[in-house]
Design a protein around this motif. Structure first.
Motif, PDB file in Angstrom:
ATOM      1  N   GLN A  16     -48.358 -31.589 -20.612  1.00  0.00           N
ATOM      2  CA  GLN A  16     -47.918 -30.340 -20.891  1.00  0.00           C
ATOM      3  C   GLN A  16     -47.425 -30.268 -22.141  1.00  0.00           C
ATOM      4  O   GLN A  16     -46.912 -31.225 -22.602  1.00  0.00           O
ATOM      5  N   VAL A  17     -47.788 -28.949 -22.931  1.00  0.00           N
ATOM      6  CA  VAL A  17     -47.424 -28.757 -24.242  1.00  0.00           C
ATOM      7  C   VAL A  17     -46.652 -27.532 -24.276  1.00  0.00           C
ATOM      8  O   VAL A  17     -46.987 -26.487 -23.841  1.00  0.00           O
ATOM      9  N   GLN A  18     -45.582 -27.780 -24.931  1.00  0.00           N
ATOM     10  CA  GLN A  18     -44.463 -26.397 -24.915  1.00  0.00           C
ATOM     11  C   GLN A  18     -44.620 -26.129 -26.669  1.00  0.00           C
ATOM     12  O   GLN A  18     -44.562 -27.349 -27.614  1.00  0.00           O
ATOM     13  N   LEU A  19     -44.333 -24.948 -26.959  1.00  0.00           N
ATOM     14  CA  LEU A  19     -44.185 -24.376 -28.485  1.00  0.00           C
ATOM     15  C   LEU A  19     -42.960 -23.438 -28.214  1.00  0.00           C
ATOM     16  O   LEU A  19     -42.861 -22.675 -27.660  1.00  0.00           O
ATOM     17  N   VAL A  20     -42.158 -23.911 -29.112  1.00  0.00           N
ATOM     18  CA  VAL A  20     -40.711 -23.161 -29.296  1.00  0.00           C
ATOM     19  C   VAL A  20     -40.537 -22.740 -30.704  1.00  0.00           C
ATOM     20  O   VAL A  20     -40.575 -23.591 -31.551  1.00  0.00           O
ATOM     21  N   GLU A  21     -40.625 -21.156 -30.965  1.00  0.00           N
ATOM     22  CA  GLU A  21     -40.309 -20.628 -32.211  1.00  0.00           C
ATOM     23  C   GLU A  21     -39.022 -20.233 -32.195  1.00  0.00           C
ATOM     24  O   GLU A  21     -38.301 -19.939 -31.349  1.00  0.00           O
ATOM     25  N   SER A  22     -38.463 -20.238 -33.426  1.00  0.00           N
ATOM     26  CA  SER A  22     -37.067 -19.968 -34.026  1.00  0.00           C
ATOM     27  C   SER A  22     -36.929 -19.278 -35.329  1.00  0.00           C
ATOM     28  O   SER A  22     -38.075 -19.297 -36.199  1.00  0.00           O
ATOM     29  N   GLY A  23     -36.068 -18.451 -35.626  1.00  0.00           N
ATOM     30  CA  GLY A  23     -35.913 -17.842 -36.970  1.00  0.00           C
ATOM     31  C   GLY A  23     -36.029 -16.407 -36.987  1.00  0.00           C
ATOM     32  O   GLY A  23     -35.755 -15.791 -37.897  1.00  0.00           O
ATOM     33  N   GLY A  24     -36.374 -15.747 -35.881  1.00  0.00           N
ATOM     34  CA  GLY A  24     -36.801 -14.273 -36.080  1.00  0.00           C
ATOM     35  C   GLY A  24     -35.340 -13.630 -36.127  1.00  0.00           C
ATOM     36  O   GLY A  24     -34.010 -14.279 -35.915  1.00  0.00           O
TER      37      GLY A  24
END
Length: 121
Positions: free
Chosen positions: A1-9
């Motif tokens: 499984q691969v997860q992408l987590v964005e931040s900074g908005g």
């Protein structure tokens, strides 16, 4: 499984700057191209910028000269430095990564959940 987590908005005034980050985690053998896309209400998702594993970049016409994409392969992280923001940059920004989870396997496209960027006074 691969997860992408964005931040900074977040909320920023016109002319301001923001830096987005996206960390890829999980079953990773190698990450190929990584990129940022955005989707504004009523509009199709569009490419903002992408970057190859070796650092070659592509930018959407509307952000060229204002945004800079970069990546840290050791941290499985891609960044988007955004400057001179204007109202037309308001959108949900999505991170994308092409990930090979095992040697010789296919590189599949994965998406983050998105982070909202709102440019308003």
């Amino acid at each position: 499984q691969v997860q992408l987590v964005e931040s900074g908005g977040g909320l920023v005034q016109p002319g301001g700057s923001l830096r987005l980050s996206c960390v890829v985690s999980g079953s990773i053998f190698r990450i190929y191209a990584m990129g940022w896309y955005r989707e504004a209400p009523g509009k199709q998702r569009e490419l903002v910028a992408d970057i190859t594993r070796f650092g070659s970049t592509t930018y959407g016409a509307s952000v060229k000269g204002r945004f800079t994409i970069s990546r840290d392969n050791a941290k499985n992280t891609v960044y988007l430095q955004m400057t001179s923001l204007n109202a037309e940059d308001t959108a949900t920004y999505f991170c994308n990564a092409n990930v090979e989870i095992r040697f010789g396997g296919p590189a599949n496209s994965h998406w983050g959940q998105g982070t909202q960027v709102t440019v308003s006074s």
